[in-house]
Design a protein around this motif. Sequence first.
Motif, PDB file in Angstrom:
ATOM      1  N   ARG A   1     -27.998  -1.176  -6.493  1.00  0.00           N
ATOM      2  CA  ARG A   1     -28.942  -2.150  -7.040  1.00  0.00           C
ATOM      3  C   ARG A   1     -28.188  -3.291  -7.702  1.00  0.00           C
ATOM      4  N   LYS A   2     -27.112  -2.953  -8.419  1.00  0.00           N
ATOM      5  CA  LYS A   2     -26.272  -3.984  -9.032  1.00  0.00           C
ATOM      6  C   LYS A   2     -25.678  -4.870  -7.954  1.00  0.00           C
ATOM      7  N   MET A   3     -25.252  -4.238  -6.863  1.00  0.00           N
ATOM      8  CA  MET A   3     -24.631  -4.957  -5.765  1.00  0.00           C
ATOM      9  C   MET A   3     -25.611  -5.941  -5.140  1.00  0.00           C
ATOM     10  N   THR A   4     -26.796  -5.463  -4.806  1.00  0.00           N
ATOM     11  CA  THR A   4     -27.745  -6.325  -4.123  1.00  0.00           C
ATOM     12  C   THR A   4     -28.289  -7.403  -5.042  1.00  0.00           C
ATOM     13  N   LEU A   5     -28.533  -7.067  -6.294  1.00  0.00           N
ATOM     14  CA  LEU A   5     -29.016  -8.072  -7.227  1.00  0.00           C
ATOM     15  C   LEU A   5     -28.006  -9.185  -7.409  1.00  0.00           C
ATOM     16  N   ALA A   6     -26.735  -8.829  -7.456  1.00  0.00           N
ATOM     17  CA  ALA A   6     -25.692  -9.843  -7.601  1.00  0.00           C
ATOM     18  C   ALA A   6     -25.677 -10.771  -6.402  1.00  0.00           C
ATOM     19  N   LEU A   7     -25.944 -10.218  -5.231  1.00  0.00           N
ATOM     20  CA  LEU A   7     -25.958 -11.039  -4.024  1.00  0.00           C
ATOM     21  C   LEU A   7     -27.230 -11.880  -3.947  1.00  0.00           C
ATOM     22  N   PHE A   8     -28.364 -11.247  -4.194  1.00  0.00           N
ATOM     23  CA  PHE A   8     -29.640 -11.914  -4.008  1.00  0.00           C
ATOM     24  C   PHE A   8     -29.811 -13.070  -4.977  1.00  0.00           C
TER      25      PHE A   8
ATOM     26  N   GLY B   1     -35.222 -10.204   9.648  1.00  0.00           N
ATOM     27  CA  GLY B   1     -34.955  -9.755   8.292  1.00  0.00           C
ATOM     28  C   GLY B   1     -34.877  -8.252   8.111  1.00  0.00           C
ATOM     29  N   THR B   2     -35.034  -7.504   9.191  1.00  0.00           N
ATOM     30  CA  THR B   2     -34.892  -6.043   9.102  1.00  0.00           C
ATOM     31  C   THR B   2     -33.577  -5.570   9.718  1.00  0.00           C
ATOM     32  N   ASP B   3     -32.814  -6.506  10.258  1.00  0.00           N
ATOM     33  CA  ASP B   3     -31.550  -6.192  10.932  1.00  0.00           C
ATOM     34  C   ASP B   3     -30.411  -6.295   9.912  1.00  0.00           C
ATOM     35  N   ILE B   4     -30.207  -5.229   9.160  1.00  0.00           N
ATOM     36  CA  ILE B   4     -29.283  -5.247   8.026  1.00  0.00           C
ATOM     37  C   ILE B   4     -27.848  -5.001   8.473  1.00  0.00           C
ATOM     38  N   GLY B   5     -26.941  -5.862   8.072  1.00  0.00           N
ATOM     39  CA  GLY B   5     -25.546  -5.731   8.452  1.00  0.00           C
ATOM     40  C   GLY B   5     -24.735  -4.900   7.474  1.00  0.00           C
TER      41      GLY B   5
ATOM     42  N   GLU C   1     -30.485   4.285   4.222  1.00  0.00           N
ATOM     43  CA  GLU C   1     -31.906   3.984   4.400  1.00  0.00           C
ATOM     44  C   GLU C   1     -32.472   3.271   3.175  1.00  0.00           C
ATOM     45  N   GLU C   2     -32.183   3.792   1.987  1.00  0.00           N
ATOM     46  CA  GLU C   2     -32.698   3.173   0.769  1.00  0.00           C
ATOM     47  C   GLU C   2     -32.118   1.772   0.575  1.00  0.00           C
ATOM     48  N   PHE C   3     -30.830   1.624   0.861  1.00  0.00           N
ATOM     49  CA  PHE C   3     -30.197   0.323   0.726  1.00  0.00           C
ATOM     50  C   PHE C   3     -30.800  -0.673   1.717  1.00  0.00           C
ATOM     51  N   SER C   4     -31.055  -0.208   2.943  1.00  0.00           N
ATOM     52  CA  SER C   4     -31.645  -1.067   3.964  1.00  0.00           C
ATOM     53  C   SER C   4     -33.014  -1.579   3.534  1.00  0.00           C
ATOM     54  N   LEU C   5     -33.852  -0.690   3.020  1.00  0.00           N
ATOM     55  CA  LEU C   5     -35.181  -1.086   2.571  1.00  0.00           C
ATOM     56  C   LEU C   5     -35.090  -2.069   1.403  1.00  0.00           C
ATOM     57  N   TYR C   6     -34.159  -1.817   0.504  1.00  0.00           N
ATOM     58  CA  TYR C   6     -33.993  -2.708  -0.648  1.00  0.00           C
ATOM     59  C   TYR C   6     -33.505  -4.078  -0.185  1.00  0.00           C
ATOM     60  N   ALA C   7     -32.576  -4.095   0.760  1.00  0.00           N
ATOM     61  CA  ALA C   7     -32.045  -5.361   1.271  1.00  0.00           C
ATOM     62  C   ALA C   7     -33.137  -6.164   1.978  1.00  0.00           C
ATOM     63  N   GLN C   8     -34.015  -5.477   2.697  1.00  0.00           N
ATOM     64  CA  GLN C   8     -35.090  -6.166   3.408  1.00  0.00           C
ATOM     65  C   GLN C   8     -36.034  -6.893   2.463  1.00  0.00           C
ATOM     66  N   SER C   9     -36.237  -6.325   1.282  1.00  0.00           N
ATOM     67  CA  SER C   9     -37.166  -6.941   0.335  1.00  0.00           C
ATOM     68  C   SER C   9     -36.478  -7.932  -0.593  1.00  0.00           C
TER      69      SER C   9
END
Length: 202
Positions: free
Chosen positions: A5-12, A95-99, A110-118
């Motif tokens: 979550r820290k990782m994705t928030l920092a990116l987003f 937007g569902t094609d997560i790299g 799976e959880e990271f993918s769903l979080y990244a999509q949103s």
Amino acid sequence: MKNFRKMTLALFACLLFTVSGCGGEDSEKEEANKKVELVTNEIYEAPQDPNNTQTELFNQLSKALKDGADEEKCAELVAKNFAFDFLTLANKKDGTDIGGLTYLPQDYREEFSLYAQSNYYNSYATIVKQYDKDSLPQMKELKTEKITPSSLYIGETSGEGYIVSLTAKYENTELSNDALKTSMSIQVMKNAQGRLEVIGLE
């Protein structure tokens, strides 16, 4: 999942939509048309529809694994391949094609993918609608600034690994390079089977 979550928030939080000039030389386009052959390995899945720069980066990882390169070098290449694949949207279908998922622990994908999509990947449709598909972020360069051996953890699991600090540059599009994620520290930890995996980013 705090690390992720820290990782994705920092990116987003770093992806803004501002207009900048477009660039590109004819010679660069011609060079891009000369496809580099992808070299696969048995540990990480190959990227889908990579440009030559991404192919060369993945090939470096495959070669390092085959040649038995030292662990620090492999960790650096895992971090760079993850960053390149995750932050590049230009070669994604939608937007569902997560790299970059292949570099994460299996139980968290799976959880990271769903979080990244949103979050970060929900900008895919916005960019295409506001500008065009050619304006989707395309990373072109990753530079290693520092690699620090560290004791790391994910959930209740701890282990030895590395913090890899990187700086990034992107292709010029309608989005300003200054608005994209250009510096990051990626945590790479070795799992019980000896596989190096990305477990966090700041």
